[in-house]
Design an enzyme around this catalytic site. Sequence first.
Site, short mmCIF file in Angstrom:
data_model
loop_
_atom_site.label_atom_id
_atom_site.label_comp_id
_atom_site.label_asym_id
_atom_site.label_seq_id
_atom_site.Cartn_x
_atom_site.Cartn_y
_atom_site.Cartn_z
N GLY A 197 0.80 -1.22 0.00
CA GLY A 197 0.00 0.00 0.00
C GLY A 197 0.84 1.27 0.00
O GLY A 197 1.86 1.34 0.66
N SER A 198 0.41 2.31 -0.72
CA SER A 198 1.26 3.47 -0.90
C SER A 198 0.52 4.60 -1.59
O SER A 198 -0.70 4.56 -1.73
CB SER A 198 2.50 3.07 -1.70
OG SER A 198 2.12 2.22 -2.76
#
EC number: 4.1.1.65
Length: 215
Positions: free
Chosen positions: A184-185
């Site tokens: 996730g980012s």
Amino acid sequence: MPDSHTSAPRGGVRLARGASPWLLPTVATAALSLTRARKSGRWAAVAVPTTALAAGMLWFFRDPEREITQGRVISPADGVVQSIMPWKDGRTRVAIFMSPLNVHVNRAPLAGTVTSVEHIPGGFAPAFNKESENNERVVWHFDTELGDIEMVQIAGAVARRIVPYIPQGTKVEQGERVGLIRFGSRVDIYLPEGIDVAVEVGQATTAGVTRIDRD
């Protein structure tokens, strides 16, 4: 410069560059546990979670071929538009949040030359929090027909590694793969003054497909 990944047929899916350190041990463990599960109930209990994890890794590190959209600025990331903010210098920042379910290979928003690729150490706050402004990041600058375009790959709470694919000085085509963020980012793109934004907060984006600017 032609993308080294474009040899697959359109519509095909390959694994992202930079996935090996995570993917190979996971798949090897799953294969070993499945082999030994035939003779041992204890290994059978291990095989279920390891196989599920390996399948998840294969899904996360997928890298599908895309028909690149024609337009001045296209999305560098799969995800959801988290915010659209005017900047003091007249630019507009479009922030795209990438969940673990999204494709995490990022693409060049415009054709041009990579003038800098800078790694900045930092924290690992969740990418949807304001504190993520100080997270680990890689800052890209592209010399394009619209002038300097800045793109920032930001690591999240789970993402602990950003993998640039190309170095400073490389010429890129619009939509060409430029890097990977593991898990996730967020990816931010800064549009020059005078460029109208075509997307809205909450809108889903697809790297290389969704147009960011409006004529």
